[in-house]
Design an enzyme around this catalytic site. Structure first.
Site, PDB file in Angstrom:
ATOM      1  N   SER A 140       4.246   5.814  43.283  1.00  0.00           N
ATOM      2  CA  SER A 140       5.138   7.726  43.435  1.00  0.00           C
ATOM      3  C   SER A 140       5.946   8.093  43.595  1.00  0.00           C
ATOM      4  O   SER A 140       6.443   7.148  45.162  1.00  0.00           O
ATOM      5  CB  SER A 140       3.537   8.488  43.335  1.00  0.00           C
ATOM      6  OG  SER A 140       4.571  10.023  43.174  1.00  0.00           O
ATOM      7  N   TYR A 155      -1.002  11.817  50.288  1.00  0.00           N
ATOM      8  CA  TYR A 155      -1.163  11.131  48.786  1.00  0.00           C
ATOM      9  C   TYR A 155       0.553  10.491  49.205  1.00  0.00           C
ATOM     10  O   TYR A 155       0.255   9.923  48.704  1.00  0.00           O
ATOM     11  CB  TYR A 155      -1.173  12.006  47.823  1.00  0.00           C
ATOM     12  CG  TYR A 155      -1.059  11.396  46.079  1.00  0.00           C
ATOM     13  CD1 TYR A 155      -1.350  10.896  45.790  1.00  0.00           C
ATOM     14  CD2 TYR A 155       0.669  12.342  45.777  1.00  0.00           C
ATOM     15  CE1 TYR A 155      -1.305  10.401  44.381  1.00  0.00           C
ATOM     16  CE2 TYR A 155       1.288  10.967  45.062  1.00  0.00           C
ATOM     17  CZ  TYR A 155       0.100  10.466  44.162  1.00  0.00           C
ATOM     18  OH  TYR A 155       0.489  10.091  42.535  1.00  0.00           O
TER      19      TYR A 155
HETATM   20  N1  LIG Z   1       1.279  11.938  36.198  1.00  0.00           N
HETATM   21  C1  LIG Z   1       2.246  11.859  36.956  1.00  0.00           C
HETATM   22  O1  LIG Z   1       2.776  12.337  37.207  1.00  0.00           O
HETATM   23  C2  LIG Z   1       2.222  10.852  38.143  1.00  0.00           C
HETATM   24  C3  LIG Z   1       3.761  10.541  38.424  1.00  0.00           C
HETATM   25  C4  LIG Z   1       3.180   9.281  40.050  1.00  0.00           C
HETATM   26  C5  LIG Z   1       2.561   8.902  39.883  1.00  0.00           C
HETATM   27  N2  LIG Z   1       1.065   8.633  39.643  1.00  0.00           N
HETATM   28  C6  LIG Z   1      -0.337   8.143  39.428  1.00  0.00           C
HETATM   29  O2  LIG Z   1      -0.304   7.010  38.253  1.00  0.00           O
HETATM   30  C7  LIG Z   1      -1.696   6.308  37.978  1.00  0.00           C
HETATM   31  C8  LIG Z   1      -2.101   7.415  36.718  1.00  0.00           C
HETATM   32  O3  LIG Z   1      -2.622   8.318  37.261  1.00  0.00           O
HETATM   33  P1  LIG Z   1      -2.671   9.419  35.846  1.00  0.00           P
HETATM   34  O4  LIG Z   1      -1.467  10.329  36.429  1.00  0.00           O
HETATM   35  O5  LIG Z   1      -2.444   8.550  35.208  1.00  0.00           O
HETATM   36  O6  LIG Z   1      -3.539  10.512  36.264  1.00  0.00           O
HETATM   37  P2  LIG Z   1      -5.670  10.489  35.505  1.00  0.00           P
HETATM   38  O7  LIG Z   1      -6.055  11.472  36.416  1.00  0.00           O
HETATM   39  O8  LIG Z   1      -5.672  10.401  34.464  1.00  0.00           O
HETATM   40  O9  LIG Z   1      -5.836   9.175  35.611  1.00  0.00           O
HETATM   41  C9  LIG Z   1      -7.107   8.500  36.491  1.00  0.00           C
HETATM   42  C10 LIG Z   1      -7.815   7.669  36.441  1.00  0.00           C
HETATM   43  O10 LIG Z   1      -7.800   6.616  37.899  1.00  0.00           O
HETATM   44  C11 LIG Z   1      -9.219   6.576  37.422  1.00  0.00           C
HETATM   45  N3  LIG Z   1     -10.234   6.758  38.887  1.00  0.00           N
HETATM   46  C12 LIG Z   1     -10.032   7.772  40.048  1.00  0.00           C
HETATM   47  N4  LIG Z   1     -10.686   7.468  40.750  1.00  0.00           N
HETATM   48  C13 LIG Z   1     -11.224   5.760  40.416  1.00  0.00           C
HETATM   49  C14 LIG Z   1     -12.406   5.089  41.572  1.00  0.00           C
HETATM   50  N5  LIG Z   1     -11.735   5.898  42.609  1.00  0.00           N
HETATM   51  N6  LIG Z   1     -12.022   4.269  40.417  1.00  0.00           N
HETATM   52  C15 LIG Z   1     -11.252   3.595  39.396  1.00  0.00           C
HETATM   53  N7  LIG Z   1     -11.183   5.045  38.641  1.00  0.00           N
HETATM   54  C16 LIG Z   1     -10.360   5.717  39.244  1.00  0.00           C
HETATM   55  C17 LIG Z   1      -9.806   8.343  36.696  1.00  0.00           C
HETATM   56  O11 LIG Z   1     -10.729   8.380  36.202  1.00  0.00           O
HETATM   57  C18 LIG Z   1      -8.250   8.147  36.078  1.00  0.00           C
HETATM   58  O12 LIG Z   1      -9.168   7.363  34.727  1.00  0.00           O
HETATM   59  C19 LIG Z   1      -2.540   7.471  39.787  1.00  0.00           C
HETATM   60  O13 LIG Z   1      -2.328   6.039  40.580  1.00  0.00           O
HETATM   61  C20 LIG Z   1      -1.266   7.804  40.259  1.00  0.00           C
HETATM   62  O14 LIG Z   1      -1.705   8.500  41.262  1.00  0.00           O
HETATM   63  C21 LIG Z   1       1.257   9.410  38.709  1.00  0.00           C
END
Ligand SMILES: NC(=O)c1ccc[n+]([C@@H]2O[C@H](COP(=O)([O-])OP(=O)(O)OC[C@H]3O[C@@H](n4cnc5c(N)ncnc54)[C@H](O)[C@@H]3O)[C@@H](O)[C@H]2O)c1
Length: 249
Positions: A140, A155
């Protein structure tokens, strides 16, 4: 067809609005057989079925090493190989430093960092035997800026840990034809931040983004696809920023 006949495992890919599912869709469109790994409550089999019959959904909690090993075994039983792993599963919490409890720390570090290690450990023996593979880790911008928009310091620390882990694995396994890279998304519209940013705050955030919009899941999916594909076959250990210019450095 950038991934014809490749087998791609993507963690946290069941949520229809998430980065993982967008990546799964992009990889499927490029000819990969995709394995959606997620928690039971996220219904990974259902998500895989949306992609089509060629794809597989597997329930696994990435914080559980045995579950990660079992997931990799299920992939091998179905397809006989693993070419790509996307370590995408993640959670965040809006906390100030002094408010981070031991439980908060464990929850955030375990899913983001321990999960990345455990799933990588689960697929690496197969990639080594195949003499090749590509791992993409979703970190991130929070790791780079010291705080993104919503996530607390734990985080940021977890996602910075992911960058170090990915670079170290890239160094260790390059000799065996296995590439490991990271993607650092900025603010992307998914369920992780839905409804959490008031309009006035969003205006201030957009002023800091040269491309003047927040990202869409497909913006990230395209970059993950690139790193996983042979287009990036001489690329390992990099961090690819996907943030609209929020952090130019
Ligand atoms: N959306 C943003 O702005 C953003 C920015 C930077 C990084 N990220 C990163 O991108 C990735 C995806 O995030 P997103 O925004 O799509 O969010 P999201 O919440 O839609 O997706 C996260 C997924 O991880 C799964 N998950 C959570 N705990 C788990 C576990 N213990 N085992 C298996 N699966 C698990 C959830 O069920 C969900 O499907 C994450 O790592 C997040 O930190 C997101």
């Amino acid at each position: 067809m950038l991934l014809k006949d490749k087998v791609a495992v993507i963690t946290g890919a069941a949520g229809p609005n998430g980065l993982g599912f967008a990546t799964a869709r992009a990889m499927a469109e490029h000819g990969a057989r995709v394995v959606v790994v997620d928690l039971a409550r996220a219904e990974p089999q259902r998500a895989a079925a949306h992609l089509g019959e060629a794809h597989l959904g597997v329930v696994a909690d990435v914080t559980d090493k045995a579950a990660c090993q079992a997931a990799a075994q299920a992939v091998l039983e179905r397809y006989g190989r693993i070419d790509i792993l996307v370590n995408n599963a993640g959670i965040t919490q809006p906390r100030k430093t002094l408010d981070i409890s031991p439980e908060d720390y464990d929850a955030v570090l375990d899913v983001n960092l321990r999960g990345t290690l455990y799933m990588s450990q689960a697929v690496l023996p197969t990639m080594r035997a195949q003499r090749g593979g590509a791992i993409v880790c979703i970190s991130s911008v929070s790791a780079q800026r010291g705080g993104g928009i919503l996530g607390g310091p734990h985080y940021s620390a977890a996602k910075a840990g992911v960058l170090g882990l990915a670079r170290a694995m890239a160094r260790e396994y390059g000799i065996e034809g296995i590439r490991v890279n990271s993607v650092t998304p900025g603010l992307i519209a998914t369920d992780i931040n839905k409804g959490l940013i008031p309009d006035d705050r969003m205006k201030g955030i957009l002023e800091q983004i040269p491309l003047n919009r927040i990202g869409e899941p497909n913006d990230v999916a395209g970059c993950v696809l690139f790193l996983a594909s042979d287009l990036a076959k001489y690329v390992t250990g990099v961090t690819l920023d996907v943030n609209g210019g929020m952090l130019i450095h």
